[in-house]
Design a protein around this motif. Structure first.
Motif, mmCIF file in Angstrom:
data_model
loop_
_atom_site.group_PDB
_atom_site.id
_atom_site.type_symbol
_atom_site.label_atom_id
_atom_site.label_comp_id
_atom_site.label_asym_id
_atom_site.label_seq_id
_atom_site.Cartn_x
_atom_site.Cartn_y
_atom_site.Cartn_z
ATOM 1 N N ALA A 101 0.826 -1.211 0.000
ATOM 2 C CA ALA A 101 0.000 0.000 0.000
ATOM 3 C C ALA A 101 0.862 1.263 0.000
ATOM 4 O O ALA A 101 0.587 2.210 -0.752
ATOM 5 C CB ALA A 101 -0.935 -0.005 1.206
ATOM 6 N N VAL A 102 1.891 1.295 0.823
ATOM 7 C CA VAL A 102 2.753 2.485 0.901
ATOM 8 C C VAL A 102 3.520 2.671 -0.409
ATOM 9 O O VAL A 102 3.621 3.799 -0.924
ATOM 10 C CB VAL A 102 3.713 2.405 2.111
ATOM 11 C CG1 VAL A 102 4.769 3.494 2.043
ATOM 12 C CG2 VAL A 102 2.923 2.509 3.414
ATOM 13 N N ILE A 103 4.054 1.596 -0.961
ATOM 14 C CA ILE A 103 4.790 1.704 -2.222
ATOM 15 C C ILE A 103 3.859 2.183 -3.335
ATOM 16 O O ILE A 103 4.223 3.067 -4.127
ATOM 17 C CB ILE A 103 5.479 0.372 -2.583
ATOM 18 C CG1 ILE A 103 6.638 0.115 -1.620
ATOM 19 C CG2 ILE A 103 5.964 0.377 -4.033
ATOM 20 C CD1 ILE A 103 7.274 -1.261 -1.760
ATOM 21 N N ALA A 104 2.658 1.628 -3.396
ATOM 22 C CA ALA A 104 1.697 2.050 -4.421
ATOM 23 C C ALA A 104 1.320 3.522 -4.258
ATOM 24 O O ALA A 104 1.275 4.271 -5.245
ATOM 25 C CB ALA A 104 0.447 1.173 -4.356
ATOM 26 N N ALA A 105 1.083 3.933 -3.024
ATOM 27 C CA ALA A 105 0.715 5.337 -2.778
ATOM 28 C C ALA A 105 1.871 6.273 -3.125
ATOM 29 O O ALA A 105 1.663 7.327 -3.743
ATOM 30 C CB ALA A 105 0.302 5.522 -1.325
ATOM 31 N N ALA A 106 3.099 5.884 -2.744
ATOM 32 C CA ALA A 106 4.272 6.721 -3.042
ATOM 33 C C ALA A 106 4.505 6.813 -4.549
ATOM 34 O O ALA A 106 4.833 7.893 -5.070
ATOM 35 C CB ALA A 106 5.504 6.169 -2.343
ATOM 36 N N ALA A 107 4.336 5.704 -5.254
ATOM 37 C CA ALA A 107 4.530 5.705 -6.702
ATOM 38 C C ALA A 107 3.461 6.536 -7.394
ATOM 39 O O ALA A 107 3.765 7.311 -8.311
ATOM 40 C CB ALA A 107 4.513 4.268 -7.228
ATOM 41 N N GLN A 108 2.224 6.396 -6.947
ATOM 42 C CA GLN A 108 1.126 7.145 -7.561
ATOM 43 C C GLN A 108 1.287 8.645 -7.334
ATOM 44 O O GLN A 108 1.067 9.444 -8.232
ATOM 45 C CB GLN A 108 -0.216 6.670 -7.021
ATOM 46 C CG GLN A 108 -1.401 7.268 -7.739
ATOM 47 C CD GLN A 108 -2.709 6.652 -7.281
ATOM 48 O OE1 GLN A 108 -2.792 6.046 -6.231
ATOM 49 N NE2 GLN A 108 -3.747 6.831 -8.090
ATOM 50 N N ALA A 109 1.696 9.014 -6.125
ATOM 51 C CA ALA A 109 1.864 10.431 -5.794
ATOM 52 C C ALA A 109 3.230 10.961 -6.230
ATOM 53 O O ALA A 109 3.471 12.166 -6.162
ATOM 54 C CB ALA A 109 1.693 10.635 -4.298
ATOM 55 N N LYS A 110 4.110 10.060 -6.673
ATOM 56 C CA LYS A 110 5.478 10.425 -7.050
ATOM 57 C C LYS A 110 6.170 11.195 -5.927
ATOM 58 O O LYS A 110 6.840 12.196 -6.159
ATOM 59 C CB LYS A 110 5.474 11.210 -8.351
ATOM 60 C CG LYS A 110 4.998 10.386 -9.513
ATOM 61 C CD LYS A 110 5.048 11.132 -10.811
ATOM 62 C CE LYS A 110 4.708 10.158 -11.894
ATOM 63 N NZ LYS A 110 3.819 10.513 -12.866
ATOM 64 N N GLN A 111 5.985 10.684 -4.698
ATOM 65 C CA GLN A 111 6.571 11.285 -3.497
ATOM 66 C C GLN A 111 7.381 10.225 -2.749
ATOM 67 O O GLN A 111 6.822 9.409 -2.019
ATOM 68 C CB GLN A 111 5.466 11.829 -2.575
ATOM 69 C CG GLN A 111 4.703 12.987 -3.114
ATOM 70 C CD GLN A 111 5.572 14.239 -3.153
ATOM 71 O OE1 GLN A 111 6.372 14.490 -2.254
ATOM 72 N NE2 GLN A 111 5.418 15.002 -4.221
ATOM 73 N N THR A 112 8.694 10.243 -2.937
ATOM 74 C CA THR A 112 9.520 9.243 -2.249
ATOM 75 C C THR A 112 9.496 9.445 -0.735
ATOM 76 O O THR A 112 9.753 8.501 0.006
ATOM 77 C CB THR A 112 10.976 9.278 -2.758
ATOM 78 O OG1 THR A 112 11.504 10.586 -2.573
ATOM 79 C CG2 THR A 112 11.056 8.873 -4.214
ATOM 80 N N ALA A 113 9.171 10.634 -0.270
ATOM 81 C CA ALA A 113 9.108 10.882 1.181
ATOM 82 C C ALA A 113 8.040 10.008 1.844
ATOM 83 O O ALA A 113 8.154 9.689 3.033
ATOM 84 C CB ALA A 113 8.834 12.357 1.457
ATOM 85 N N MET A 114 7.035 9.594 1.091
ATOM 86 C CA MET A 114 6.000 8.724 1.655
ATOM 87 C C MET A 114 6.579 7.371 2.077
ATOM 88 O O MET A 114 6.024 6.692 2.942
ATOM 89 C CB MET A 114 4.856 8.533 0.660
ATOM 90 C CG MET A 114 4.044 9.809 0.417
ATOM 91 S SD MET A 114 2.788 9.595 -0.860
ATOM 92 C CE MET A 114 1.621 8.566 0.013
ATOM 93 N N LEU A 115 7.692 6.993 1.462
ATOM 94 C CA LEU A 115 8.333 5.718 1.813
ATOM 95 C C LEU A 115 8.874 5.731 3.238
ATOM 96 O O LEU A 115 9.142 4.673 3.811
ATOM 97 C CB LEU A 115 9.453 5.392 0.826
ATOM 98 C CG LEU A 115 9.024 5.146 -0.615
ATOM 99 C CD1 LEU A 115 10.239 4.995 -1.520
ATOM 100 C CD2 LEU A 115 8.116 3.929 -0.710
ATOM 101 N N LEU A 116 9.022 6.916 3.815
ATOM 102 C CA LEU A 116 9.508 7.012 5.193
ATOM 103 C C LEU A 116 8.495 6.465 6.198
ATOM 104 O O LEU A 116 8.823 6.298 7.372
ATOM 105 C CB LEU A 116 9.873 8.459 5.536
ATOM 106 C CG LEU A 116 11.019 9.056 4.720
ATOM 107 C CD1 LEU A 116 11.306 10.482 5.161
ATOM 108 C CD2 LEU A 116 12.272 8.196 4.823
ATOM 109 N N ALA A 117 7.295 6.147 5.737
ATOM 110 C CA ALA A 117 6.314 5.500 6.618
ATOM 111 C C ALA A 117 6.649 4.027 6.837
ATOM 112 O O ALA A 117 6.254 3.437 7.850
ATOM 113 C CB ALA A 117 4.915 5.632 6.030
ATOM 114 N N LEU A 118 7.399 3.433 5.916
ATOM 115 C CA LEU A 118 7.683 1.992 6.023
ATOM 116 C C LEU A 118 8.580 1.611 7.198
ATOM 117 O O LEU A 118 8.268 0.640 7.904
ATOM 118 C CB LEU A 118 8.280 1.460 4.714
ATOM 119 C CG LEU A 118 7.281 1.282 3.581
ATOM 120 C CD1 LEU A 118 7.981 0.774 2.325
ATOM 121 C CD2 LEU A 118 6.174 0.332 3.993
ATOM 122 N N PRO A 119 9.691 2.288 7.445
ATOM 123 C CA PRO A 119 10.544 1.847 8.547
ATOM 124 C C PRO A 119 9.857 1.774 9.913
ATOM 125 O O PRO A 119 9.954 0.728 10.571
ATOM 126 C CB PRO A 119 11.704 2.855 8.525
ATOM 127 C CG PRO A 119 11.785 3.266 7.093
ATOM 128 C CD PRO A 119 10.348 3.330 6.643
#
Length: 186
Positions: free
Chosen positions: A43-61
């Motif tokens: 879900a996080v990867i899909a949302a980050a890719a769709q929004a083109k916001q790599t900062a969203m990946l910081l939710a994963l750790p």
């Protein structure tokens, strides 16, 4: 209602059933944590890719660290229950029943002699590290090389990296030595 005498053996069998029920519940919960982790990661990867916001990946750790730690703690309790049955309940019941060879609950020890036990434990350690550590560390790397960095988020991401590495150390420490009974999938 007539009173019934409760024997020590009955109490031990009741305790056995209770701890095995807890173990079974913890196994189900632990295993579901992997599915939850995979779902959150997707879900996080899909949302980050769709929004083109790599900062969203910081939710994963932080999510992976919390889920990974919960997984590890539950796995430790599952192993502790098995060890308790093998070292405490089984021998006490064997003495009471004068069991042949002094053994009861043989499955508690029989499955530990499997020739593939070490390879299963190594594989489980790798799976745990991939799910709870490699994926969030990869997300951090993608954020760091993605360009759009802010000083505050870089600090947060470094702290997240330290937390993920710390979890990885705990996963490996828990799994080694693989043959002693203190590891994932016990």
């Amino acid at each position: 209602m007539p009173e019934r005498d409760v024997t020590v053996g009955q109490l031990l069998l009741t305790e056995y059933q209770t701890v095995k029920d807890e173990q079974k519940t913890r196994i189900g919960f632990r295993d579901n944590l992997l599915y939850v982790t995979l779902t959150v990661v997707a879900a996080v990867i899909a949302a980050a890719a769709q929004a083109k916001q790599t900062a969203m990946l910081l939710a994963l750790p932080p999510v992976c660290v919390v889920l990974g730690w919960t997984y590890l703690v539950n796995d430790q309790k599952i192993s502790a229950i098995g060890a308790y049955v093998r070292s405490e309940l089984g021998p006490r019941l064997a003495v009471l029943t004068q069991a042949e060879g002094g053994e009861v609950f043989r499955w508690e020890t029989a499955h530990r002699g499997d020739a593939r036990r070490v390879s299963r434990k190594v594989t489980q350690c790798v799976v745990d590290l991939l799910a709870f550590c490699v994926v969030p560390l990869s997300a951090l790397v993608v954020y760091w090389v993605g360009g759009d960095l802010s000083a505050g988020l870089v600090v947060v991401s470094v702290l997240e990296g330290v937390a993920v590495v710390g979890l990885g150390v705990c996963v490996v420490q828990y799994a080694v030595p693989f043959g002693v009974g203190a590891g994932p999938g016990e």
